[in-house]
Design a protein around this motif. Structure first.
Motif, PDB file in Angstrom:
ATOM      1  N   ALA A  40       0.832  -1.208   0.000  1.00  0.00           N
ATOM      2  CA  ALA A  40       0.000   0.000   0.000  1.00  0.00           C
ATOM      3  C   ALA A  40       0.865   1.257   0.000  1.00  0.00           C
ATOM      4  N   GLU A  41       1.918   1.251   0.804  1.00  0.00           N
ATOM      5  CA  GLU A  41       2.828   2.399   0.836  1.00  0.00           C
ATOM      6  C   GLU A  41       3.469   2.627  -0.533  1.00  0.00           C
ATOM      7  N   TYR A  42       3.868   1.521  -1.157  1.00  0.00           N
ATOM      8  CA  TYR A  42       4.526   1.617  -2.464  1.00  0.00           C
ATOM      9  C   TYR A  42       3.590   2.236  -3.499  1.00  0.00           C
ATOM     10  N   LEU A  43       2.331   1.792  -3.513  1.00  0.00           N
ATOM     11  CA  LEU A  43       1.362   2.329  -4.467  1.00  0.00           C
ATOM     12  C   LEU A  43       1.087   3.809  -4.214  1.00  0.00           C
ATOM     13  N   HIS A  44       1.249   4.234  -2.976  1.00  0.00           N
ATOM     14  CA  HIS A  44       1.023   5.641  -2.653  1.00  0.00           C
ATOM     15  C   HIS A  44       2.238   6.495  -3.001  1.00  0.00           C
ATOM     16  N   ASN A  45       3.407   5.980  -2.724  1.00  0.00           N
ATOM     17  CA  ASN A  45       4.602   6.814  -2.758  1.00  0.00           C
ATOM     18  C   ASN A  45       5.389   6.780  -4.059  1.00  0.00           C
ATOM     19  N   GLN A  46       5.184   5.755  -4.876  1.00  0.00           N
ATOM     20  CA  GLN A  46       5.922   5.679  -6.138  1.00  0.00           C
ATOM     21  C   GLN A  46       5.112   6.364  -7.228  1.00  0.00           C
ATOM     22  N   PRO A  47       5.531   7.503  -7.714  1.00  0.00           N
ATOM     23  CA  PRO A  47       4.730   8.254  -8.694  1.00  0.00           C
ATOM     24  C   PRO A  47       4.383   7.449  -9.943  1.00  0.00           C
ATOM     25  N   SER A  48       5.290   6.576 -10.377  1.00  0.00           N
ATOM     26  CA  SER A  48       5.062   5.847 -11.624  1.00  0.00           C
ATOM     27  C   SER A  48       3.938   4.820 -11.523  1.00  0.00           C
ATOM     28  N   VAL A  49       3.636   4.371 -10.299  1.00  0.00           N
ATOM     29  CA  VAL A  49       2.571   3.368 -10.123  1.00  0.00           C
ATOM     30  C   VAL A  49       1.495   3.862  -9.161  1.00  0.00           C
ATOM     31  N   ALA A  50       1.424   5.155  -8.961  1.00  0.00           N
ATOM     32  CA  ALA A  50       0.429   5.715  -8.038  1.00  0.00           C
ATOM     33  C   ALA A  50      -0.939   5.681  -8.689  1.00  0.00           C
ATOM     34  N   ALA A  51      -1.451   4.470  -8.916  1.00  0.00           N
ATOM     35  CA  ALA A  51      -2.716   4.281  -9.624  1.00  0.00           C
ATOM     36  C   ALA A  51      -3.900   4.439  -8.683  1.00  0.00           C
ATOM     37  N   ARG A  52      -5.050   4.697  -9.269  1.00  0.00           N
ATOM     38  CA  ARG A  52      -6.283   4.700  -8.484  1.00  0.00           C
ATOM     39  C   ARG A  52      -6.529   3.279  -7.997  1.00  0.00           C
ATOM     40  N   THR A  53      -6.677   3.120  -6.689  1.00  0.00           N
ATOM     41  CA  THR A  53      -6.653   1.786  -6.090  1.00  0.00           C
ATOM     42  C   THR A  53      -7.764   1.611  -5.063  1.00  0.00           C
ATOM     43  N   LEU A  54      -8.444   0.467  -5.155  1.00  0.00           N
ATOM     44  CA  LEU A  54      -9.351   0.011  -4.104  1.00  0.00           C
ATOM     45  C   LEU A  54      -8.707  -1.206  -3.464  1.00  0.00           C
ATOM     46  N   PHE A  55      -8.509  -1.150  -2.140  1.00  0.00           N
ATOM     47  CA  PHE A  55      -7.786  -2.190  -1.422  1.00  0.00           C
ATOM     48  C   PHE A  55      -8.701  -2.726  -0.321  1.00  0.00           C
ATOM     49  N   ALA A  56      -9.333  -3.878  -0.581  1.00  0.00           N
ATOM     50  CA  ALA A  56     -10.176  -4.515   0.437  1.00  0.00           C
ATOM     51  C   ALA A  56      -9.312  -5.455   1.270  1.00  0.00           C
ATOM     52  N   THR A  57      -9.460  -5.396   2.598  1.00  0.00           N
ATOM     53  CA  THR A  57      -8.590  -6.180   3.469  1.00  0.00           C
ATOM     54  C   THR A  57      -9.254  -6.471   4.800  1.00  0.00           C
ATOM     55  N   HIS A  58      -8.770  -7.532   5.450  1.00  0.00           N
ATOM     56  CA  HIS A  58      -9.179  -7.834   6.827  1.00  0.00           C
ATOM     57  C   HIS A  58      -8.129  -7.344   7.820  1.00  0.00           C
ATOM     58  N   TYR A  59      -7.033  -6.819   7.317  1.00  0.00           N
ATOM     59  CA  TYR A  59      -6.011  -6.264   8.200  1.00  0.00           C
ATOM     60  C   TYR A  59      -6.441  -4.862   8.630  1.00  0.00           C
ATOM     61  N   HIS A  60      -7.105  -4.767   9.768  1.00  0.00           N
ATOM     62  CA  HIS A  60      -7.579  -3.465  10.236  1.00  0.00           C
ATOM     63  C   HIS A  60      -6.433  -2.515  10.541  1.00  0.00           C
ATOM     64  N   GLU A  61      -5.257  -3.085  10.762  1.00  0.00           N
ATOM     65  CA  GLU A  61      -4.100  -2.251  11.044  1.00  0.00           C
ATOM     66  C   GLU A  61      -3.807  -1.278   9.895  1.00  0.00           C
ATOM     67  N   LEU A  62      -4.215  -1.656   8.675  1.00  0.00           N
ATOM     68  CA  LEU A  62      -3.963  -0.784   7.522  1.00  0.00           C
ATOM     69  C   LEU A  62      -4.753   0.519   7.595  1.00  0.00           C
ATOM     70  N   ASN A  63      -5.740   0.571   8.465  1.00  0.00           N
ATOM     71  CA  ASN A  63      -6.478   1.828   8.647  1.00  0.00           C
ATOM     72  C   ASN A  63      -5.568   2.952   9.139  1.00  0.00           C
ATOM     73  N   GLU A  64      -4.444   2.561   9.766  1.00  0.00           N
ATOM     74  CA  GLU A  64      -3.508   3.562  10.269  1.00  0.00           C
ATOM     75  C   GLU A  64      -2.887   4.379   9.132  1.00  0.00           C
ATOM     76  N   LEU A  65      -2.916   3.814   7.921  1.00  0.00           N
ATOM     77  CA  LEU A  65      -2.286   4.507   6.803  1.00  0.00           C
ATOM     78  C   LEU A  65      -2.970   5.841   6.494  1.00  0.00           C
ATOM     79  N   GLU A  66      -4.254   5.935   6.810  1.00  0.00           N
ATOM     80  CA  GLU A  66      -4.969   7.171   6.514  1.00  0.00           C
ATOM     81  C   GLU A  66      -4.364   8.365   7.244  1.00  0.00           C
ATOM     82  N   SER A  67      -3.947   8.148   8.488  1.00  0.00           N
ATOM     83  CA  SER A  67      -3.376   9.252   9.267  1.00  0.00           C
ATOM     84  C   SER A  67      -1.937   9.552   8.866  1.00  0.00           C
ATOM     85  N   MET A  68      -1.350   8.669   8.092  1.00  0.00           N
ATOM     86  CA  MET A  68       0.052   8.835   7.721  1.00  0.00           C
ATOM     87  C   MET A  68       0.248   9.393   6.311  1.00  0.00           C
ATOM     88  N   TYR A  69      -0.737   9.117   5.438  1.00  0.00           N
ATOM     89  CA  TYR A  69      -0.554   9.484   4.039  1.00  0.00           C
ATOM     90  C   TYR A  69      -1.746  10.302   3.549  1.00  0.00           C
TER      91      TYR A  69
END
Length: 913
Positions: free
Chosen positions: A719-748
């Protein structure tokens, strides 16, 4: 194989022909049967359930199996569908003529080789799908590709990077692929699972292939087709043409042009995306039920159905072309009465593409020509219905239609209204078409009356009232005159036989009449066949114009089909532009909404993606809540918009997408030795290596095939890579059961959390199917397991275990809680691609260094390290080693993931003590 001295003449002939067609099952015509011998006999006995016998061959017993010649259309398709190449060997001369010439054996030769990719047999062709044969030729890292559907006359080539070949092949699903024999045992990637046919290396020589193409198209170069520079692809095209010519043994006049297929004109869809979105094949049954094409296909012609499949598998990338299609669909959508009338007219049009192909190849019957005429009669009514349409695309297609009135009249004059299926049965040509045919038919129908009329004429001419005509097998028809009237016999009578009271005579005219009467049936059938073939060749001269009609009708049929679908299912015209936005209001899954039980509504959802603001959406929520449906419906709505189709939504704005990628579900590939997790990682790697900032990525779980921490780490990093690499910063829907990934919203700044809403009532989960802002913190896995019917004792015990884990998970949750403090720091993207952690509002309480220091101070107080002094002894040396690791750890430079992994490593070491 026995020596030529001991072989029977028939088996010698068979073996000579069989040697010319290695790798085929040879069906050898013997009288009224098609016979097979030796290994071929064993093969068809097993494949078709035919009794295996033996034939004497010069003292040896050869396996034999066969079937009646009239059963060819039954057995041939079954052999080909099982992957066999079949050579049909027929008698090429009349057995009676061979006998008269005192020949020991009738001449025979192969008249057709039928393969999965090269056939005109209707029982082997799906009328709604193309049947492609491919040829591939490599030169370094470039692949030259050619493909043809001989049943429609399509012939094309392309030159592409060899790495793109696998994805390219999925656009067409070839029935057969030709390769050079030098590739046997060294097969390039991407060809697994296809039927491969190897050809001699010399066939893939450029000079031979190029000249073969020039000879076929009767040109001095290929510049007029725009393929002169595609030298590698020309080799593939020539090899394919060689193969088709060798197999069909017939005219290929319907293959009149070759074109360059430009893959860059279409949105790229890899194999997994086509599979996961279920565009033309269902994941479960493999058929078309439950697929996108099953919803959108309201076509009325076979040509339109095949074209629509192409449109769906090849969405457009050119904005102008997309808008032209959308405008055309809109015009027909609004013209409801015209559309209904158009559908009625189209329904009466036969498969013009395949009709003219069979006619040109000499494999058509009279019914095919009648069907062609009836179809052409509907062209002008279609054109008239579209006369007032102003859409540029419709105008262009309308102008490409031609009724070919002259051709219609020629067929109408020649062929009866309801001809028989067989050309040899006669009765296919109108009497008025040929004076000679009318006379022969009259003789055949009225032979006895014709002879009686001749007898009356001779009596009148000679004045011999007792003159009569007779017939015997020795010398045919004769004139018998009693001896009383011998003086009245004309000099033109030739004495043939003398009887006691009479003389028998013949005349040249009588012999001519005899020939007409006795051979009338045979001559009538032969003449009709000759007249039909003459007409067929005349019709084949119109092949190019008929193919143009077919192309226009196919496209018109597709447009009306999309308009009809939009009308039936309440779709809206999408706004397609070159922005970076995907804005869908009230989006619905086109297939799922049609499969719901009667009265159950589909819950629509909104999606907003923008590479500038909301690029990556993390979607959490329990299983069965609808996360996968939301992902898939977004992909389908985008794809439908770029096909030129209205979409299931209240409103849709689609910024052009160059590629759609999906990573959905979990399955292994045991044949290739790949585990579920490796398959998952292969798909993820494909996305990261090929996505661009114009792509759409749909991730439905990543990292679930391995341990929790490994999987979470991979999902987080991806998820970080898709956000931070300009060449692959594609529009993305990421469905997951890892609730920990919700922390990414406050970081990015471009990550947004959503969840699929559920409600819990009396221990049961109620799925609301609604996507709402914010992340979920509970998966409701145990409740869903209960809904699946697991025993209550298992569910109860699972709840106890979950409670204990939640209460005693300091090694995970406390450490993870402290990691939140690490996320408040400010870390730049490192050179190896690890994530940067921009400062957020939550970081105001202190810097990353303070947070790290706080963590190092608080962990010992909350969870003192054990002394490991078993049995009261001295501290364990390994425990001291762990302490030393903690002292040396530089928390200031650790990323959140690295810190978590470090703690997990310590936990494992502690657990081993």
């Amino acid at each position: 194989m026995k020596s030529s001295k001991s072989e029977t003449p028939l088996m010698r002939q068979y073996n000579q022909i069989k040697a010319r067609y290695p790798g085929t099952v040879l069906l050898f015509r013997v009288g009224d049967f098609y016979e097979t011998f030796a290994d071929d006999a064993i093969t068809i006995s097993k494949e078709l359930g035919i009794t295996l016998t033996k034939r004497n061959n010069g003292g040896d017993q050869t396996p034999l199996a066969g079937f009646p010649h009239h059963s060819l259309d039954t057995y041939l398709p079954r052999l080909v569908k099982r992957g066999h190449r079949v050579a049909v060997c027929d008698q090429t001369e009349d057995p009676a003529e061979a006998k008269a010439a005192k020949k020991k054996i009738v001449d025979r030769d192969v008249t057709e080789v039928v393969t999965p990719g090269v056939t005109l047999n209707e029982k082997l062709l799906e009328h709604k799908q193309n049947n492609y044969a491919f040829a591939v030729h490599w030169s370094g890292s470039t692949a030259g590709v050619a493909f043809s559907d001989i049943s429609t006359g399509e012939f094309a080539l392309a030159q592409l990077d060899a790495r793109e070949l696998k994805s390219f092949l999925t656009l067409f699903a070839p029935a057969e692929i030709l390769l050079s024999k030098k590739l046997k045992g060294n097969l390039p990637d991407g060809l697994d699972g296809y039927m491969l046919t190897y050809q001699e290396e010399w066939i893939f020589e450029h000079d031979y292939c190029y000249q073969l193409l020039l000879d076929h198209f009767q040109t001095h170069s290929l510049k007029g087709f725009g393929v002169e520079e595609l030298t590698i692809a020309q080799v593939a095209a020539g090899a394919l043409l060689h193969y088709i010519k060798e197999n069909q043994k017939a005219s290929l006049g319907h293959i009149r042009r070759i074109y360059a297929f430009e893959n860059s004109h279409f949105m790229m869809l890899d194999a997994s995306t086509k599979r996961n979105l279920e565009l033309t094949a269902s994941l479960q049954q493999g058929g078309t039920e439950g697929t996108l094409i099953s919803i959108l296909d309201e076509t009325q012609t076979a040509m339109g159905a095949r074209e629509l499949r192409k449109w769906i598998m090849r969405p457009l990338k050119n904005l102008r072309d997309i808008r032209r299609r959308l405008d055309a669909v809109e015009a027909l959508f609004k013209a409801h009465e015209i559309r209904n009338s158009l559908r009625d007219e189209l329904e009466q049009i036969g498969d013009l593409e395949r009709l003219i192909s069979r006619i040109s190849a000499g494999r058509a019957n009279a019914r095919d020509l009648t069907q062609l005429r009836l179809s052409l009669e509907r062209i002008l009514p279609v054109k008239m219905l579209l006369q007032k349409q102003e859409s540029p695309l419709i105008v262009s297609l309308r102008d490409g239609l031609s009724g070919l009135i002259e051709l219609q009249e020629r067929i109408r004059e020649a062929i009866v209204d309801d001809p028989p299926a067989s050309l040899r049965d006669g009765g296919i040509i109108r009497e008025s078409y040929s004076e000679e045919l009318r006379e022969i038919r009259d003789i055949a129908r009225n032979g006895k009356r014709y002879i009686a009329d001749i007898q009356k004429q001779l009596i009148q001419e000679t004045g011999i009232n007792s003159l009569k005509l007779g017939y015997n097998k020795v010398f045919g028809y004769y004139i018998e005159v009693t001896k009383v009237h011998q003086e009245k016999v004309p000099d033109t009578f030739i004495r043939k036989q003398t009887l006691v009271n009479a003389e028998r005579y013949i005349t040249p005219e009588l012999k001519e009449i005899e020939e007409k009467v006795l051979s009338a049936e045979e001559r009538m059938s032969t003449l009709e066949y000759e007249l039909f073939n003459e007409l067929r060749m005349q019709v084949s001269e119109y092949a190019e114009q008929i193919q143009q009609n077919a192309a226009s009708i196919a496209a018109i049929d597709c447009l009306q089909s999309l308009a009809e679908t939009a009308f039936l299912f309440n779709y809206v015209k999408p706004e397609v532009d070159d922005s970076t936005v995907i804005d869908i209001k009230g989006g619905r899954h086109p297939v799922v909404e049609r499969s719901l039980p009667l009265g159950e509504p589909f819950i629509p959802n909104d999606i907003f993606l923008d590479t500038e603001t909301e690029q990556l959406i993390i979607i959490t929520g329990p299983n069965m809540a609808g996360k996968s449906i939301i992902l898939r419906q977004t992909g389908l709505i985008v794809l439908m918009a770029q096909v030129g189709c209205f979409v299931p939504a209240q409103h849709a704005r689609i910024g052009l997408v160059d590629k759609i990628f999906t990573r959905v579900g979990a399955s292994d590939n045991l044949a290739a030795g790949e585990s579920t997790f490796l398959v998952e990682m292969n798909e993820a790697a494909n996305i990261l290596n090929n996505a661009t900032d114009k792509s759409l990525i749909l991730l439905d779980e990543v990292g679930r095939g391995t341990s929790t921490f490994d999987g979470l780490s991979i999902a987080w990093s991806l998820a970080e890579y898709l956000h931070n690499q300009p060449s692959v910063a594609a529009r993305t829907l990421f469905a997951t059961h890892y609730h920990e990934l919700n922390e990414l919203e406050s970081m990015y700044e471009r990550v947004v959390n959503f969840n699929v809403q559920v409600k819990e009532h009396e221990g049961k989960v109620i799925f609301m199917r609604k996507l709402v802002k914010g992340g979920a913190d509970h998966s409701y896995g145990i409740q869903v397991a209960g809904m699946a019917g697991l025993p209550k004792v298992v569910i109860s015990r699972a709840q106890e275990i979950l409670h204990n884990l939640e209460q005693h998970s300091l090694d995970i949750t406390n450490k993870h809680g402290k990691l939140n403090e690490l996320r408040e720091g400010d870390e730049k993207l490192s050179s190896n691609g690890t994530a940067s952690l921009p400062e957020t509002g939550a970081a105001a309480a202190g810097t990353r260094k303070k947070a790290a220091s706080s963590l190092s101070q608080k962990i010992p107080k909350q969870q003192p390290l054990p002394q490991f002094d078993l049995f009261g002894g001295a501290p364990d040396p390994q425990a001291e080693k762990i302490k030393e690791k903690l002292r040396q750890a530089d928390l200031n430079t650790m990323t959140p993931i690295n810190a978590m992994l470090f703690l997990v490593e310590l936990k494992k070491e502690i657990g081993q003590l």
